[in-house]
Write an enzyme that holds these catalytic residues in place. Structure first.
Site, PDB file in Angstrom:
ATOM      1  N   GLU A 102       0.831  -1.197   0.000  1.00  0.00           N
ATOM      2  CA  GLU A 102       0.000   0.000   0.000  1.00  0.00           C
ATOM      3  C   GLU A 102       0.865   1.246   0.000  1.00  0.00           C
ATOM      4  OE1 GLU A 102      -3.823  -1.806   2.395  1.00  0.00           O
ATOM      5  OE2 GLU A 102      -2.489  -0.456   3.458  1.00  0.00           O
ATOM      6  N   CYS A 115       3.354   8.565   1.280  1.00  0.00           N
ATOM      7  CA  CYS A 115       3.953   7.612   2.214  1.00  0.00           C
ATOM      8  C   CYS A 115       4.259   6.330   1.431  1.00  0.00           C
ATOM      9  CB  CYS A 115       2.947   7.367   3.333  1.00  0.00           C
ATOM     10  SG  CYS A 115       3.509   6.184   4.549  1.00  0.00           S
ATOM     11  N   CYS A 122       6.507  -6.750   7.217  1.00  0.00           N
ATOM     12  CA  CYS A 122       7.591  -6.218   8.053  1.00  0.00           C
ATOM     13  C   CYS A 122       7.952  -7.242   9.119  1.00  0.00           C
ATOM     14  CB  CYS A 122       7.154  -4.911   8.720  1.00  0.00           C
ATOM     15  SG  CYS A 122       8.485  -4.149   9.688  1.00  0.00           S
ATOM     16  N   CYS A 126       6.242  -4.599  15.729  1.00  0.00           N
ATOM     17  CA  CYS A 126       5.906  -3.633  16.783  1.00  0.00           C
ATOM     18  C   CYS A 126       4.458  -3.911  17.210  1.00  0.00           C
ATOM     19  CB  CYS A 126       6.042  -2.204  16.262  1.00  0.00           C
ATOM     20  SG  CYS A 126       7.714  -1.843  15.677  1.00  0.00           S
ATOM     21  N   CYS A 129       1.283  -2.061  15.648  1.00  0.00           N
ATOM     22  CA  CYS A 129       1.267  -1.815  14.211  1.00  0.00           C
ATOM     23  C   CYS A 129       0.640  -2.987  13.455  1.00  0.00           C
ATOM     24  CB  CYS A 129       2.696  -1.591  13.725  1.00  0.00           C
ATOM     25  SG  CYS A 129       2.824  -1.474  11.940  1.00  0.00           S
ATOM     26  N   GLY A 173       6.889  -1.809   6.196  1.00  0.00           N
ATOM     27  CA  GLY A 173       8.290  -2.228   6.227  1.00  0.00           C
ATOM     28  C   GLY A 173       9.191  -1.298   7.003  1.00  0.00           C
ATOM     29  N   GLU A 174      10.372  -1.799   7.328  1.00  0.00           N
ATOM     30  CA  GLU A 174      11.415  -1.024   8.005  1.00  0.00           C
ATOM     31  C   GLU A 174      12.458  -0.677   6.923  1.00  0.00           C
ATOM     32  OE1 GLU A 174      12.616   0.513  10.886  1.00  0.00           O
ATOM     33  OE2 GLU A 174      14.263   0.810   9.486  1.00  0.00           O
ATOM     34  N   SER A 205      11.714   6.993   7.839  1.00  0.00           N
ATOM     35  CA  SER A 205      11.272   6.650   9.183  1.00  0.00           C
ATOM     36  C   SER A 205      11.798   5.267   9.547  1.00  0.00           C
ATOM     37  CB  SER A 205       9.742   6.651   9.207  1.00  0.00           C
ATOM     38  OG  SER A 205       9.288   6.189  10.443  1.00  0.00           O
ATOM     39  N   SER A 227      11.308   6.158  15.047  1.00  0.00           N
ATOM     40  CA  SER A 227      10.119   5.651  15.748  1.00  0.00           C
ATOM     41  C   SER A 227      10.545   5.287  17.159  1.00  0.00           C
ATOM     42  CB  SER A 227       9.578   4.404  15.028  1.00  0.00           C
ATOM     43  OG  SER A 227       9.226   4.725  13.715  1.00  0.00           O
ATOM     44  N   LEU A 228      10.394   6.239  18.058  1.00  0.00           N
ATOM     45  CA  LEU A 228      10.879   6.047  19.427  1.00  0.00           C
ATOM     46  C   LEU A 228       9.788   5.383  20.277  1.00  0.00           C
ATOM     47  CD1 LEU A 228      13.265   6.664  21.348  1.00  0.00           C
ATOM     48  CD2 LEU A 228      12.121   8.809  21.914  1.00  0.00           C
ATOM     49  N   HIS A 229       8.674   6.070  20.401  1.00  0.00           N
ATOM     50  CA  HIS A 229       7.437   5.555  20.998  1.00  0.00           C
ATOM     51  C   HIS A 229       7.500   5.217  22.488  1.00  0.00           C
ATOM     52  CE1 HIS A 229       6.172   5.720  16.953  1.00  0.00           C
ATOM     53  NE2 HIS A 229       6.728   4.600  16.556  1.00  0.00           N
ATOM     54  N   ASN A 303      -4.155   4.804  16.434  1.00  0.00           N
ATOM     55  CA  ASN A 303      -5.358   4.533  15.645  1.00  0.00           C
ATOM     56  C   ASN A 303      -5.724   3.065  15.785  1.00  0.00           C
ATOM     57  OD1 ASN A 303      -5.366   7.140  14.177  1.00  0.00           O
ATOM     58  ND2 ASN A 303      -3.408   6.349  13.421  1.00  0.00           N
ATOM     59  N   CYS A 351      -1.202   6.070  10.419  1.00  0.00           N
ATOM     60  CA  CYS A 351      -0.006   5.402  10.933  1.00  0.00           C
ATOM     61  C   CYS A 351      -0.375   4.144  11.702  1.00  0.00           C
ATOM     62  CB  CYS A 351       0.727   6.345  11.880  1.00  0.00           C
ATOM     63  SG  CYS A 351       1.668   7.548  10.987  1.00  0.00           S
TER      64      CYS A 351
HETATM   65  S1  SF4 Z   1       5.876   0.267  13.024  1.00  0.00           S
HETATM   66 FE1  SF4 Z   1       7.190   0.133  11.176  1.00  0.00          FE
HETATM   67  S2  SF4 Z   1       8.887  -1.159  11.869  1.00  0.00           S
HETATM   68 FE2  SF4 Z   1       7.239  -1.489  13.379  1.00  0.00          FE
HETATM   69  S3  SF4 Z   1       6.115  -3.303  12.588  1.00  0.00           S
HETATM   70 FE3  SF4 Z   1       5.107  -1.461  11.756  1.00  0.00          FE
HETATM   71  S4  SF4 Z   1       6.018  -1.156   9.722  1.00  0.00           S
HETATM   72 FE4  SF4 Z   1       7.375  -2.516  10.893  1.00  0.00          FE
END
Ligand code: SF4
Length: 371
Positions: A102, A115, A122, A126, A129, A173-174, A205, A227-229, A303, A351
């Site tokens: 996507e 984006c 991925c 996380c 996500c 993805g990362e 990111s 992406s600290l979070h 979200n 996100c």
């Molecule tokens: S936040 Fe980014 S790195 Fe983490 S699982 Fe989702 S897509 Fe992968």
């Protein structure tokens, strides 16, 4: 007698997957054409967005015929278009091998920010996500990564909307786990006579992988958004167990060494999860971590997946009052803080929501409104 090689039997070159220098080598060495033909091709491919050799009017008939037997121009196919009430557009794309990814077009005043995905799925898993639930299928190629931009721009032009000006590598993805193709993409983006999106308009990111950050920094091609979070190692291990294998002090040291220009800052993304990381105590911990650093913080409300995803959300959205108090506290400590408006939430384009939903099948809701 040595058999004469049959060029028609060789695999076709995927032209969107060649960097500028690789395209030149293909034109000069494989096609036996003068170098300026590579300039013409490059312009047609990336600036004009043409994906058929027949449309390349300044190439000879013979060359067009030769290209048709030796090369392909492969754009991702648009399977589904969903448009949010807020104008955000999500494109579900099918890659040449049938895998689906996507990309999201986000209206930003007079232009769009796109984006981009960099992997099919991925591996980072996380916990907040949706993409992470898919696991990793494979890396995307440069042609597939930038193919999203070509398709995105064509879609906006077709519906009479302004074009893409900024890119965020923040989709599925990362990006730093696909570093080679990411760097090739960034190099191609900035090349003259191509898509021509300057590196300061591209944000990568990442959860933060020090060795890859060093290479990205040395390339000078992009500034990262991390992406600290979570403000502590302990909480990060709970929220992002794989990413947190890099201890926070090691991650911060690698970011302190990241070469940024005088007016640039490293961005830290902080997704606010109701009751988990959104208290003033967490804000104080974040100030202790970032207070002395040249940075800005983007706060993003979590979200939950939309009901049609059919899953129980692992977290809840934060209370608005908690978000505002958190933001206010960071600002009071002179940390530049932005509250990012969540775009495309109703079409699962926000996100953490990028995941192929059960209802999204070929031909579903084409050009329709996702609500
Ligand atoms: S936040 Fe980014 S790195 Fe983490 S699982 Fe989702 S897509 Fe992968």
């Amino acid at each position: 007698m040595t058999p004469t090689p049959n060029p028609a039997a060789a695999p076709k070159a995927d032209l969107l997957n060649l960097t500028r220098s690789e395209l030149e080598a293909f034109v000069v060495e494989d096609l036996r054409q003068p170098r300026f033909r590579a300039d013409q091709l490059w312009h047609w491919l990336w600036s004009r967005g043409v994906h058929s050799f027949a449309e390349m009017t300044n190439l000879s008939k013979d060359l067009k015929a030769k290209l048709a037997t030796r090369a392909d121009i492969i754009w991702p196919e648009v399977d589904v278009v969903r448009t949010s009430r807020d104008g955000t557009i999500k494109l579900l794309l099918r890659l040449a091998d049938g895998e689906r990814i996507e990309t999201v077009l986000i209206p930003m005043g007079e232009h769009y920010t796109q984006c981009l995905s960099t992997q099919v799925g991925c591996a980072m898993a996380c916990t907040f996500c949706s993409t992470g639930e898919l696991g990793l299928t494979r890396n995307m190629t440069m042609g597939e990564i930038l193919g999203q931009v070509m398709v995105g721009r064509a879609h906006l032009a077709q519906v009479g909307l302004p074009t893409v000006r900024n890119l965020v590598f923040m989709g599925m993805g990362e990006p730093l786990m696909n570093l080679t193709e990411l760097l090739r993409s960034l190099e191609t983006l900035g090349s003259a006579e191509g898509i021509s999106i300057a590196s300061r308009r591209s944000t990568v990111s990442s959860v933060g992988i020090p060795a890859a950050l060093k290479i990205l920094g040395d390339s000078g091609l992009a500034v990262p958004a991390i992406s600290l979070h979570a403000p502590t190692q302990e909480l990060r291990e709970r929220l992002m167990p794989k990413a947190a294998r890099v201890p926070l002090p090691e991650l911060m040291a690698s970011l302190d060494a990241y070469p940024i220009r005088p007016r640039e800052r490293v961005t830290y993304e902080y997704i606010m999860l109701g009751g988990v990381n959104d208290s003033i105590a967490h804000a104080k911990q974040l100030v202790r971590l970032l207070g002395q650093r040249r940075c800005k913080v983007n706060l993003i409300g979590y979200n939950p997946p939309p009901p049609q995803a059919g899953v129980t959300p692992p977290y809840r959205a934060p209370e608005q009052a908690d978000v505002l108090a958190f933001e206010e506290y960071l600002r009071s400590k002179r940390i530049t803080t932005f509250l990012r408006r969540s775009m495309g939430q109703d079409i699962a384009a926000a996100c953490g929501q990028l995941k192929l939903l059960a209802g999204e099948t070929v031909g579903d809701n084409r050009d329709g409104n996702g609500d």
